[in-house]
Design a protein around this motif. Structure first.
Motif, PDB file in Angstrom:
ATOM      1  N   GLU A 165     123.627  39.003  46.220  1.00 19.33           N
ATOM      2  CA  GLU A 165     124.168  38.248  47.346  1.00 19.33           C
ATOM      3  C   GLU A 165     124.683  39.173  48.442  1.00 19.33           C
ATOM      4  N   ARG A 166     125.366  40.230  48.062  1.00 16.17           N
ATOM      5  CA  ARG A 166     125.884  41.171  49.063  1.00 16.17           C
ATOM      6  C   ARG A 166     124.747  41.884  49.789  1.00 16.17           C
ATOM      7  N   LYS A 168     121.594  40.807  50.272  1.00 14.03           N
ATOM      8  CA  LYS A 168     120.900  39.883  51.165  1.00 14.03           C
ATOM      9  C   LYS A 168     121.742  39.578  52.408  1.00 14.03           C
ATOM     10  N   SER A 169     123.046  39.473  52.258  1.00 11.39           N
ATOM     11  CA  SER A 169     123.915  39.238  53.414  1.00 11.39           C
ATOM     12  C   SER A 169     123.866  40.415  54.377  1.00 11.39           C
ATOM     13  N   HIS A 170     123.787  41.631  53.838  1.00 13.63           N
ATOM     14  CA  HIS A 170     123.686  42.813  54.690  1.00 13.63           C
ATOM     15  C   HIS A 170     122.372  42.828  55.465  1.00 13.63           C
ATOM     16  N   VAL A 172     120.637  40.334  56.450  1.00 16.01           N
ATOM     17  CA  VAL A 172     120.598  39.284  57.467  1.00 16.01           C
ATOM     18  C   VAL A 172     121.241  39.742  58.767  1.00 16.01           C
ATOM     19  N   ILE A 173     122.380  40.449  58.666  1.00 15.22           N
ATOM     20  CA  ILE A 173     123.119  40.828  59.865  1.00 15.22           C
ATOM     21  C   ILE A 173     122.746  42.210  60.393  1.00 15.22           C
ATOM     22  N   SER A 234     122.855  50.198  53.276  1.00 11.29           N
ATOM     23  CA  SER A 234     123.474  49.378  52.225  1.00 11.29           C
ATOM     24  C   SER A 234     123.711  50.209  50.977  1.00 11.29           C
TER      25      SER A 234
END
Length: 239
Positions: A165-166, A168-170, A172-173, A234
């Protein structure tokens, strides 16, 4: 379940157990898989042959049960080895992976009272410095799963891989500029411009100890299109 564990048996199901594997079988499979590269299918074929050498196909097929029990058994062993067997502490990112024992780690092999802050004249700076390198393996491809709902993660972020989750969130932004290398057949950059629809990950990369080559816990990431800066960033942040 407790009665089965006390008898040295690991159930294939915790709701309606009908099949169980001995601890010795699970340990033997994990060792064969690690040292000999034996797949679960080949290992279970050996068990069927040992059970009935003349008619091995008449032995019930428990291949799927072995796969599930072996994953759970490996996780239980990791929790035990890292000190979570007899306490209720919640494991955090990277807690089920070991880092380089020779590199400086606060609270493990480095005491604040002997650091360079306390003794700047007596202790050389290189002795207390951790050196890391970042690289990738561009042949470790992973295809999209046939049934994504069946993919259950038991150690999301607890080992060497960054939590899903972390990560994929990285992605995206984060912003990344596509670049083309002038070098001939430069895999790291040119692969970033390659479209591979069937692949979930085209390669893998992360941080490692520069002195001894030990990977950093919670720093390994999947590359979707080659070695892009968003992937390396990341890995470096989480490592």
């Amino acid at each position: 379940d407790i009665q089965l564990f006390q008898a040295g048996l690991f159930p294939a199901s915790f709701t309606r157990p009908k099949t169980a594997f001995t601890f010795a079988v699970l340990d033997d499979f994990l060792l064969d898989n690690l040292e000999c590269g034996t797949s679960a299918m080949n290992y279970y074929s050996k068990i069927r042959r040992l059970t009935s050498s003349i008619f091995p196909l008449m032995v019930p097929d428990c291949y799927r049960e072995l796969m599930r029990a072996a994953r759970q058994w490996r996780q239980c062993k990791l929790y035990k080895w890292h000190g979570f067997a007899h306490k209720d502490d919640q494991s955090k990112d990277g807690d089920l992976a070991l880092f380089c024992p020779a590199c400086p780690q606060l609270g493990i092999n480095l005491d604040l009272s002997t650091s360079t802050v306390a003794q700047p004249d007596d202790t050389p700076s290189w002795l207390m410095t951790r050196y890391l390198v970042m690289d990738g393996n561009f042949k470790a491809e992973h295809m999209h799963p046939v049934n994504p709902s069946d993919e259950v993660s038991l150690m999301d972020g607890l080992g060497f891989m960054v939590s899903d989750e972390r990560y994929k969130s990285h992605l995206v932004i984060a912003q990344d500029n596509v670049q083309r290398s002038d070098c001939n057949n430069h895999w790291a950059v040119n692969q970033a411009n390659t479209l591979r629809q069937r692949l979930e990950a085209t390669s893998i990369g992360g941080c490692a100890c520069a002195w001894h080559g030990c990977f950093v816990p919670h720093s390994m990431v999947d590359f979707q299109k080659g070695e892009r800066s968003v992937h390396i960033a990341s890995s470096h942040i989480n490592g």
